[in-house]
Design a protein around this motif. Sequence first.
Motif: not given
Length: 366
Positions: A171-175, A338-347
């Motif tokens: 899922l991470n790579d696919y995302t 999904i680690p590759v996009i989890a940073w979105w929620w820190d903004l």
Amino acid sequence: MGPGLIVPPIFSPIPPAIHPRHAEIDVQTAAWAETFRIGSEELRGRLVRQEIGTFAARILPEGREEVVSLLADFVLWLFGVDDGLCEEGDLSRRPGELAGALHRLLRVAHNPEVPVLPDDPLAAGLRDLRLRVDRYGTAAQAARWVDTLREYFFAVVWEAAHRDAATVPDLNDYTLMRLYDGATTVVLPLLEMGHGYELQPHERDSTAVRAATEMMSFLITWDNDILSYHKEKRGTGYYLNALRVLEEHRDLTPEQALTTAIAQRDRVMCLFMRLAEHLSDEGSPQLRQYVAGLASFIRGAEDWGISSVRYTTPDDPAQNPSVFTDRPTDSSPEPLDIPVIAWWWDLLPTRCASSRAVRRPVQRTA
């Protein structure tokens, strides 16, 4: 074939809109495809029936007509590449040769005067598109257009490697791959061109704006996977789709995968609306226009996705919705796993602003 998944109405808080000249633009794009002989005759016949001009008219409902027409022709060209070369063509399982073919096209986009692929219809169409990008955009926008085309090409080669090996990415790579292989970022320079402005680098390259742009890509591609699952699964051979990834790596049934994918996109939609509100409040008039453009792109893709014969597949009808809902199935403020996009929620502060539509800019810039 037997009955497939029943897709429920999808959450969309973004209001619909369409350019008043959408019918004429669709006819013009069909004529452009014939003029440049995009794809095989069979593929071209399919593409001109899919209302791609109407799709572009939904993305830029208030844009300059000549840029809406350019966008429509470009999207059709992209489907000619994606369907004809990357998925259905001889190179779809030969990533090395596909990379070579795409790099030759990239050379045409970068330097249309160079005699590369002189007799190739896709190259001829791309030369025409590049000339029009130069006509309606700035030099910097043209350069970004080529750069985003490179991102897209790089991602579809990655996809071809999975097709060649018949592997399903996690899922991470696919995302990560889907943020680019859906050809969403290549539209971004045309959002600016359509309204005659240029977003300043300090805004476009800021972390929050990049996140909003990635959320746009995620939402459009996840929606596409949900609405195209019936079409893709009934085909022959290998296919890549978020639902298939969830089935494979989380051991879910198709129905469970559908529920999970919808919840994922709903949570991202809530976050996008909150971030869009923040950027519109804090940014320049150009940034407000850009954020409104991202929202129009998302909603335009949704409206096209539930109405185009590309996904409704009349000969074997998909059980897709014909309307949307104003209620998310998942409005959790927690990041997706999904680690590759989890940073979105820190903004931003954690709350869902699903009830407020993205505002139109207060002024139009030249």
